[in-house]
Motif scaffolding. Structure first.
Motif, PDB file in Angstrom:
ATOM      1  N   MET A   1       0.821  -1.196   0.000  1.00 26.75           N
ATOM      2  CA  MET A   1       0.000   0.000   0.000  1.00 26.75           C
ATOM      3  C   MET A   1       0.864   1.258   0.000  1.00 26.75           C
ATOM      4  SD  MET A   1      -2.920   1.464   0.231  1.00 26.75           S
ATOM      5  CE  MET A   1      -3.687   2.904   0.868  1.00 26.75           C
ATOM      6  N   VAL A   2       1.911   1.257   0.840  1.00 24.01           N
ATOM      7  CA  VAL A   2       2.777   2.429   0.940  1.00 24.01           C
ATOM      8  C   VAL A   2       3.507   2.677  -0.375  1.00 24.01           C
ATOM      9  CG1 VAL A   2       4.781   3.381   2.125  1.00 24.01           C
ATOM     10  CG2 VAL A   2       3.049   2.179   3.426  1.00 24.01           C
ATOM     11  N   LYS A   3       3.999   1.602  -0.989  1.00 20.02           N
ATOM     12  CA  LYS A   3       4.722   1.749  -2.256  1.00 20.02           C
ATOM     13  C   LYS A   3       3.802   2.280  -3.351  1.00 20.02           C
ATOM     14  CE  LYS A   3       8.199  -1.748  -1.359  1.00 20.02           C
ATOM     15  NZ  LYS A   3       8.784  -3.016  -1.787  1.00 20.02           N
ATOM     16  N   VAL A   4       2.580   1.802  -3.363  1.00 17.40           N
ATOM     17  CA  VAL A   4       1.616   2.262  -4.367  1.00 17.40           C
ATOM     18  C   VAL A   4       1.305   3.744  -4.157  1.00 17.40           C
ATOM     19  CG1 VAL A   4      -0.754   1.994  -5.193  1.00 17.40           C
ATOM     20  CG2 VAL A   4       0.622  -0.020  -4.690  1.00 17.40           C
ATOM     21  N   LEU A   5       1.124   4.154  -2.911  1.00 15.81           N
ATOM     22  CA  LEU A   5       0.820   5.549  -2.598  1.00 15.81           C
ATOM     23  C   LEU A   5       1.976   6.461  -2.995  1.00 15.81           C
ATOM     24  CD1 LEU A   5      -1.347   7.352  -1.315  1.00 15.81           C
ATOM     25  CD2 LEU A   5      -0.218   6.989   0.872  1.00 15.81           C
ATOM     26  N   MET A   6       3.198   6.064  -2.675  1.00 12.67           N
ATOM     27  CA  MET A   6       4.352   6.882  -3.023  1.00 12.67           C
ATOM     28  C   MET A   6       4.579   6.920  -4.530  1.00 12.67           C
ATOM     29  SD  MET A   6       6.992   6.040   0.064  1.00 12.67           S
ATOM     30  CE  MET A   6       8.098   7.386  -0.291  1.00 12.67           C
TER      31      MET A   6
ATOM     32  N   ILE B   1       2.240  11.437   2.779  1.00 12.56           N
ATOM     33  CA  ILE B   1       1.513  10.400   3.525  1.00 12.56           C
ATOM     34  C   ILE B   1       2.219   9.053   3.379  1.00 12.56           C
ATOM     35  CG2 ILE B   1      -0.639   9.089   3.642  1.00 12.56           C
ATOM     36  CD1 ILE B   1      -2.072  11.720   2.883  1.00 12.56           C
ATOM     37  N   GLY B   2       2.647   8.730   2.152  1.00 11.17           N
ATOM     38  CA  GLY B   2       3.382   7.493   1.939  1.00 11.17           C
ATOM     39  C   GLY B   2       4.697   7.471   2.699  1.00 11.17           C
ATOM     40  N   PHE B   3       5.391   8.613   2.745  1.00 19.12           N
ATOM     41  CA  PHE B   3       6.645   8.701   3.488  1.00 19.12           C
ATOM     42  C   PHE B   3       6.414   8.487   4.979  1.00 19.12           C
ATOM     43  CE2 PHE B   3       9.765  11.315   5.828  1.00 19.12           C
ATOM     44  CZ  PHE B   3      10.923  10.632   5.478  1.00 19.12           C
ATOM     45  N   LEU B   4       5.380   9.118   5.514  1.00 19.85           N
ATOM     46  CA  LEU B   4       5.087   8.945   6.938  1.00 19.85           C
ATOM     47  C   LEU B   4       4.719   7.499   7.266  1.00 19.85           C
ATOM     48  CD1 LEU B   4       3.098  12.226   7.670  1.00 19.85           C
ATOM     49  CD2 LEU B   4       5.456  11.681   8.314  1.00 19.85           C
ATOM     50  N   LEU B   5       3.933   6.872   6.410  1.00 19.69           N
ATOM     51  CA  LEU B   5       3.592   5.467   6.622  1.00 19.69           C
ATOM     52  C   LEU B   5       4.825   4.568   6.494  1.00 19.69           C
ATOM     53  CD1 LEU B   5       0.182   5.254   4.729  1.00 19.69           C
ATOM     54  CD2 LEU B   5       0.558   5.234   7.201  1.00 19.69           C
ATOM     55  N   GLN B   6       5.723   4.936   5.579  1.00 19.98           N
ATOM     56  CA  GLN B   6       6.961   4.177   5.412  1.00 19.98           C
ATOM     57  C   GLN B   6       7.829   4.280   6.657  1.00 19.98           C
ATOM     58  OE1 GLN B   6       8.046   2.329   2.793  1.00 19.98           O
ATOM     59  NE2 GLN B   6      10.039   1.905   3.696  1.00 19.98           N
ATOM     60  N   ILE B   7       7.940   5.471   7.227  1.00 19.06           N
ATOM     61  CA  ILE B   7       8.753   5.671   8.429  1.00 19.06           C
ATOM     62  C   ILE B   7       8.160   4.898   9.611  1.00 19.06           C
ATOM     63  CG2 ILE B   7       9.481   7.405  10.124  1.00 19.06           C
ATOM     64  CD1 ILE B   7      11.095   7.441   7.570  1.00 19.06           C
ATOM     65  N   ILE B   8       6.837   4.845   9.697  1.00 20.59           N
ATOM     66  CA  ILE B   8       6.198   4.109  10.790  1.00 20.59           C
ATOM     67  C   ILE B   8       6.482   2.609  10.672  1.00 20.59           C
ATOM     68  CG2 ILE B   8       3.958   3.407  11.733  1.00 20.59           C
ATOM     69  CD1 ILE B   8       2.982   6.253  11.048  1.00 20.59           C
ATOM     70  N   SER B   9       6.375   2.074   9.463  1.00 14.15           N
ATOM     71  CA  SER B   9       6.546   0.628   9.292  1.00 14.15           C
ATOM     72  C   SER B   9       8.011   0.208   9.203  1.00 14.15           C
ATOM     73  CB  SER B   9       5.792   0.159   8.053  1.00 14.15           C
ATOM     74  OG  SER B   9       6.362   0.724   6.890  1.00 14.15           O
ATOM     75  N   ASN B  10       8.854   1.050   8.636  1.00 15.11           N
ATOM     76  CA  ASN B  10      10.264   0.718   8.457  1.00 15.11           C
ATOM     77  C   ASN B  10      11.065   2.009   8.586  1.00 15.11           C
ATOM     78  OD1 ASN B  10      12.711  -0.361   7.785  1.00 15.11           O
ATOM     79  ND2 ASN B  10      12.202  -0.747   5.646  1.00 15.11           N
ATOM     80  N   PRO B  11      11.890   2.148   9.616  1.00 14.67           N
ATOM     81  CA  PRO B  11      12.576   3.422   9.843  1.00 14.67           C
ATOM     82  C   PRO B  11      13.589   3.819   8.773  1.00 14.67           C
ATOM     83  CG  PRO B  11      13.205   1.800  11.506  1.00 14.67           C
ATOM     84  CD  PRO B  11      12.152   1.174  10.653  1.00 14.67           C
ATOM     85  N   LEU B  12      13.977   2.905   7.908  1.00 14.21           N
ATOM     86  CA  LEU B  12      14.914   3.251   6.846  1.00 14.21           C
ATOM     87  C   LEU B  12      14.155   3.461   5.539  1.00 14.21           C
ATOM     88  CD1 LEU B  12      17.739   0.684   7.604  1.00 14.21           C
ATOM     89  CD2 LEU B  12      17.716   3.118   8.126  1.00 14.21           C
ATOM     90  N   PRO B  13      14.031   4.705   5.088  1.00 14.12           N
ATOM     91  CA  PRO B  13      13.279   4.955   3.850  1.00 14.12           C
ATOM     92  C   PRO B  13      14.004   4.378   2.641  1.00 14.12           C
ATOM     93  CG  PRO B  13      14.293   6.961   4.647  1.00 14.12           C
ATOM     94  CD  PRO B  13      14.551   5.916   5.676  1.00 14.12           C
ATOM     95  N   GLY B  14      13.227   4.038   1.628  1.00  9.92           N
ATOM     96  CA  GLY B  14      13.785   3.434   0.426  1.00  9.92           C
ATOM     97  C   GLY B  14      14.036   4.443  -0.676  1.00  9.92           C
ATOM     98  N   GLY B  15      14.223   3.919  -1.882  1.00 14.19           N
ATOM     99  CA  GLY B  15      14.549   4.754  -3.033  1.00 14.19           C
ATOM    100  C   GLY B  15      13.415   5.660  -3.477  1.00 14.19           C
ATOM    101  N   ARG B  16      12.181   5.309  -3.164  1.00 19.96           N
ATOM    102  CA  ARG B  16      11.057   6.149  -3.570  1.00 19.96           C
ATOM    103  C   ARG B  16      11.114   7.516  -2.886  1.00 19.96           C
ATOM    104  NH1 ARG B  16       8.970   1.137  -4.122  1.00 19.96           N
ATOM    105  NH2 ARG B  16       7.764   0.721  -5.994  1.00 19.96           N
TER     106      ARG B  16
END
Length: 97
Positions: A1-6, A60-75
């Protein structure tokens, strides 16, 4: 979901940049490929609407990404570049003198 949103946010920002450039190059009405509600607006409003939606989805996708995984990805990096490209193409950061 987060990847799709970002990814959707990045795509919206790219579309906003293209619409802004098309409006600047044409110097008149908006491109024909936009839906009727957007093409009837002044030249910068559709690009701004797409850019704000893209930026919102990206944040929103970034915030959800930080909540689920503290290391953000390439997106996050690609999204930052897309935000910067939109701001530069729209003249929000640097304008012609």
């Amino acid at each position: 979901m987060v990847k799709v949103l970002m990814t959707a946010g990045i795509v919206l920002l790219i579309a906003a940049s293209l619409v802004e450039v098309a409006a600047d190059v044409r110097g008149s009405g908006m491109p024909e490929f936009l839906p009727a509600p957007l093409s009837g607006l002044p030249s910068s409003h559709p690009a701004t609407a797409l850019g704000v939606a893209g930026f919102g989805a990206l944040v929103i996708g970034f915030l959800l990404q930080i909540i689920s995984n503290p290391l953000p990805g390439g997106r996050v990096i690609v999204g930052s570049i897309a935000v910067l490209a939109f701001l530069l193409s729209g003249g929000y950061v640097a304008e012609e003198s």
